[in-house]
Design a protein around this motif. Structure first.
Motif, PDB file in Angstrom:
ATOM      1  N   VAL A  86      -4.638  -0.567   6.422  1.00 56.43           N
ATOM      2  CA  VAL A  86      -4.534  -1.196   7.737  1.00 56.43           C
ATOM      3  C   VAL A  86      -5.157  -2.587   7.733  1.00 56.43           C
ATOM      4  O   VAL A  86      -4.626  -3.528   8.332  1.00 56.43           O
ATOM      5  CB  VAL A  86      -5.189  -0.305   8.809  1.00 56.43           C
ATOM      6  CG1 VAL A  86      -5.313  -1.050  10.133  1.00 56.43           C
ATOM      7  CG2 VAL A  86      -4.374   0.978   8.999  1.00 56.43           C
ATOM      8  N   LEU A  87      -6.272  -2.768   7.049  1.00 57.69           N
ATOM      9  CA  LEU A  87      -6.954  -4.065   7.031  1.00 57.69           C
ATOM     10  C   LEU A  87      -6.466  -4.994   5.920  1.00 57.69           C
ATOM     11  O   LEU A  87      -6.977  -6.095   5.767  1.00 57.69           O
ATOM     12  CB  LEU A  87      -8.464  -3.873   6.887  1.00 57.69           C
ATOM     13  CG  LEU A  87      -9.215  -3.684   8.199  1.00 57.69           C
ATOM     14  CD1 LEU A  87      -9.053  -2.266   8.717  1.00 57.69           C
ATOM     15  CD2 LEU A  87     -10.677  -4.033   8.041  1.00 57.69           C
ATOM     16  N   GLU A  88      -5.521  -4.540   5.092  1.00 53.25           N
ATOM     17  CA  GLU A  88      -5.031  -5.340   3.963  1.00 53.25           C
ATOM     18  C   GLU A  88      -6.165  -5.683   2.992  1.00 53.25           C
ATOM     19  O   GLU A  88      -6.185  -6.763   2.386  1.00 53.25           O
ATOM     20  CB  GLU A  88      -4.353  -6.625   4.449  1.00 53.25           C
ATOM     21  CG  GLU A  88      -3.082  -6.411   5.243  1.00 53.25           C
ATOM     22  CD  GLU A  88      -1.947  -5.808   4.412  1.00 53.25           C
ATOM     23  OE1 GLU A  88      -1.973  -5.956   3.171  1.00 53.25           O
ATOM     24  OE2 GLU A  88      -1.042  -5.185   4.996  1.00 53.25           O
ATOM     25  N   MET A  89      -7.104  -4.762   2.810  1.00 56.09           N
ATOM     26  CA  MET A  89      -8.186  -4.985   1.856  1.00 56.09           C
ATOM     27  C   MET A  89      -8.187  -3.933   0.752  1.00 56.09           C
ATOM     28  O   MET A  89      -9.172  -3.746   0.039  1.00 56.09           O
ATOM     29  CB  MET A  89      -9.543  -5.012   2.569  1.00 56.09           C
ATOM     30  CG  MET A  89      -9.700  -6.198   3.501  1.00 56.09           C
ATOM     31  SD  MET A  89     -11.390  -6.441   4.096  1.00 56.09           S
ATOM     32  CE  MET A  89     -12.193  -7.106   2.629  1.00 56.09           C
ATOM     33  N   ASP A  90      -7.060  -3.226   0.614  1.00 56.57           N
ATOM     34  CA  ASP A  90      -6.936  -2.183  -0.385  1.00 56.57           C
ATOM     35  C   ASP A  90      -6.714  -2.774  -1.772  1.00 56.57           C
ATOM     36  O   ASP A  90      -6.313  -3.919  -1.926  1.00 56.57           O
ATOM     37  CB  ASP A  90      -5.795  -1.234  -0.024  1.00 56.57           C
ATOM     38  CG  ASP A  90      -4.560  -1.973   0.494  1.00 56.57           C
ATOM     39  OD1 ASP A  90      -4.707  -3.046   1.098  1.00 56.57           O
ATOM     40  OD2 ASP A  90      -3.442  -1.479   0.295  1.00 56.57           O
ATOM     41  N   ASP A  91      -6.976  -1.951  -2.803  1.00 59.27           N
ATOM     42  CA  ASP A  91      -6.862  -2.433  -4.175  1.00 59.27           C
ATOM     43  C   ASP A  91      -5.406  -2.754  -4.537  1.00 59.27           C
ATOM     44  O   ASP A  91      -4.472  -2.388  -3.808  1.00 59.27           O
ATOM     45  CB  ASP A  91      -7.459  -1.429  -5.164  1.00 59.27           C
ATOM     46  CG  ASP A  91      -6.765  -0.063  -5.139  1.00 59.27           C
ATOM     47  OD1 ASP A  91      -5.667   0.064  -4.587  1.00 59.27           O
ATOM     48  OD2 ASP A  91      -7.338   0.892  -5.687  1.00 59.27           O
ATOM     49  N   VAL A  92      -5.210  -3.440  -5.648  1.00 61.77           N
ATOM     50  CA  VAL A  92      -3.872  -3.904  -6.014  1.00 61.77           C
ATOM     51  C   VAL A  92      -3.733  -3.911  -7.532  1.00 61.77           C
ATOM     52  O   VAL A  92      -4.708  -4.124  -8.255  1.00 61.77           O
ATOM     53  CB  VAL A  92      -3.612  -5.325  -5.443  1.00 61.77           C
ATOM     54  CG1 VAL A  92      -4.581  -6.337  -6.030  1.00 61.77           C
ATOM     55  CG2 VAL A  92      -2.174  -5.781  -5.670  1.00 61.77           C
ATOM     56  N   HIS A  93      -2.507  -3.650  -7.994  1.00 61.86           N
ATOM     57  CA  HIS A  93      -2.187  -3.852  -9.404  1.00 61.86           C
ATOM     58  C   HIS A  93      -1.164  -4.977  -9.487  1.00 61.86           C
ATOM     59  O   HIS A  93      -0.075  -4.882  -8.921  1.00 61.86           O
ATOM     60  CB  HIS A  93      -1.621  -2.594 -10.067  1.00 61.86           C
ATOM     61  CG  HIS A  93      -1.489  -2.744 -11.550  1.00 61.86           C
ATOM     62  ND1 HIS A  93      -0.370  -3.300 -12.134  1.00 61.86           N
ATOM     63  CD2 HIS A  93      -2.347  -2.453 -12.564  1.00 61.86           C
ATOM     64  CE1 HIS A  93      -0.536  -3.333 -13.446  1.00 61.86           C
ATOM     65  NE2 HIS A  93      -1.724  -2.828 -13.731  1.00 61.86           N
ATOM     66  N   ARG A  94      -1.526  -6.049 -10.171  1.00 64.15           N
ATOM     67  CA  ARG A  94      -0.695  -7.247 -10.149  1.00 64.15           C
ATOM     68  C   ARG A  94       0.665  -7.032 -10.805  1.00 64.15           C
ATOM     69  O   ARG A  94       1.703  -7.416 -10.239  1.00 64.15           O
ATOM     70  CB  ARG A  94      -1.436  -8.401 -10.849  1.00 64.15           C
ATOM     71  CG  ARG A  94      -2.673  -8.865 -10.103  1.00 64.15           C
ATOM     72  CD  ARG A  94      -3.494  -9.829 -10.939  1.00 64.15           C
ATOM     73  NE  ARG A  94      -3.958  -9.189 -12.174  1.00 64.15           N
ATOM     74  CZ  ARG A  94      -4.666  -9.808 -13.107  1.00 64.15           C
ATOM     75  NH1 ARG A  94      -4.986 -11.081 -12.961  1.00 64.15           N
ATOM     76  NH2 ARG A  94      -5.061  -9.164 -14.186  1.00 64.15           N
ATOM     77  N   GLY A  95       0.679  -6.460 -11.986  1.00 65.14           N
ATOM     78  CA  GLY A  95       1.948  -6.301 -12.689  1.00 65.14           C
ATOM     79  C   GLY A  95       2.932  -5.416 -11.954  1.00 65.14           C
ATOM     80  O   GLY A  95       4.140  -5.651 -11.979  1.00 65.14           O
TER      81      GLY A  95
END
Length: 449
Positions: A86-95
């Motif tokens: 909801v806050l757009e602060m979740d983790d991410v995988h770039r590839g």
């Protein structure tokens, strides 16, 4: 008689049978802290209120629904699966261009709670869920990303893998779970163009469908083994530039180590520009800046070129707003991304002086690297430049465990959870990797309700 070659789902299922080491469990525990902070912060938002009211009306169960109490797994996943992004602060995988945590972690946690599993079973499920999500996501390619929400698409595979890990399913059953989860997965980006919270619903439904697929596999239900590469499978239908070999490519370690964390409350595509601006402002007073030029990759412009945001969500997807808020108020804070902040006179004035353009080198490096360059045009005609190939929180520029804990504490308090509860709660999560008690964590989570 020739034995048919193993399908991609079967090969992936075999890889997921590998034992999980201590380092991967520690990373899983830290990512659980990060997800929990994001989810707790979301409790203050209308979507949480709406979903809580729905989930509260359902019968009690064995899975902890944040802010509600124990409910059935599917009901807990509707709430917990929606809250993490909801806050757009979740983790991410770039590839893979996706966010594994908001889908995988709620499934691993709810399944472990429902099955009475221990801490290591929970963390192993997170590691395997990330693995499946990232492997499928990176294989889908940028053509898929143009229209489809990969966190939802690939996340359903990760949800199935996480639940299957807790259930200790053999490889054949895992392959069936992956097949059935993939058979109905997806999520269209159209919701980005309208003021709706549907992105969070995508994640919740990916979590629920993956969990259900694993439960059905546990009963013996078969699933399509060629769901990825088949003539009417996921790649053929939705991924014109798919790279199937990335599903099964050899890796030196679990892919959970290659994820990035977000320090700033904005879309990840804005982060390299945020970091570059903060670098450029060292020794420079904002009042001396007349114009800001930002050069970044094409996908960042596609998602975040929004000169006049009006809502909190639009602000989080606005490069202009992210940088203007820094020039007006300093380092990014959650309070800089409210609907009220969109009308802040100083921020509005700065937004008009920020100009965006594509950097072909950044576009060429994407998605392996999310980069940006910033040029400040000063009143005395000088230029100050700064560039980032990677952003803070990427594996090349990692956030420390202390950084992650501080972020999670700030988020939890934003959501109304006291520091007196949040600090021991996150400490209990970190202790899971060293054999800490999942029962103790569950008891603390119940206090959030």
């Amino acid at each position: 008689m020739t034995t048919p070659a193993a399908t991609l789902s079967e090969q992936l299922a075999q890889r997921l049978q590998q034992p999980v080491d201590t380092s991967a469990r520690q990373r899983a525990a830290l990512l659980l802290v990060d997800w929990l902070g994001c989810a707790l912060a979301a409790l203050r938002y209308p979507l949480a209120t709406q979903l809580c009211s729905l989930v509260q009306a359902q019968p009690a169960g064995r899975a902890e629904a944040l802010g509600v109490g124990r409910r059935g797994v599917a009901d807990a996943l509707l709430l917990n699966g929606a809250l993490g992004n909801v806050l757009e602060m979740d983790d991410v995988h770039r590839g893979a261009i996706l966010h594994p945590g908001p889908v995988v972690i709620p499934v691993a946690l709810a399944t472990a709670q429902a099955e009475g599993a221990d801490a290591h079973a929970l963390l192993d499920a997170i590691v395997r869920g990330y693995e499946a999500t990232i492997r499928v996501g990176r294989a889908l390619g940028r053509g898929h990303y143009r229209y489809w929400h990969p966190t939802s698409t690939a996340g359903a595979f990760g949800a199935a893998a996480a639940a299957a890990s807790v259930l200790r399913l053999p490889a054949d059953a895992v392959a069936d779970a992956l097949g059935n989860a993939g058979s109905r997965t997806g999520g269209l980006w159209q919701m980005r163009h309208e003021p709706v919270p549907t992105k969070s619903l995508h994640n919740a439904e990916a979590a629920r469908s993956g969990w259900l697929a694993a439960q059905l596999a546990h009963t013996g239900m078969r699933g399509p083994r060629r769901i990825l590469e088949g003539e009417q499978g996921l790649f053929a239908a939705t991924a014109p530039d798919a790279q199937p070999e990335l599903v099964t490519a050899d890796e030196a370690d679990w892919l959970i180590h290659s994820t990035s964390l977000k320090p700033w409350p904005a879309c990840r595509h804005a982060h390299p520009a945020i970091d570059a601006l903060l670098d450029a402002l060292h020794g420079v007073q904002p009042e001396d800046v007349e114009r800001v030029e930002v050069h970044t990759y094409a996908e960042a412009l596609r998602f975040c070129d929004r000169a006049q945001p009006h809502t909190e969500l639009e602000a989080k997807f606005s490069l202009q707003h992210a940088l203007a808020s820094i020039l007006a108020h300093g380092r990014p804070q959650l309070a800089h991304y409210t609907a009220e902040s969109c009308g802040d006179d100083d921020v509005v004035q700065w937004r008009s002086r920020i100009h965006l353009a594509e950097d072909t080198d950044c576009s060429r490096r994407f998605p392996a690297h999310y980069g940006a360059a910033v040029t400040l045009q000063l009143a005395d005609h000088r230029q100050v430049q700064a560039a980032r190939v990677d952003a803070w929180g990427d594996p090349e520029c990692p956030m420390s465990a202390d950084n992650v804990i501080a972020k999670a504490l700030a988020l939890a308090q934003w959501g109304g959870v006291s520091a007196g509860l949040a600090q021991p709660l996150f400490g209990q999560v970190q202790a899971l990797a060293e054999g800490g008690s999942l029962d103790a964590l569950n008891s603390m989570l119940a206090r959030v309700a």
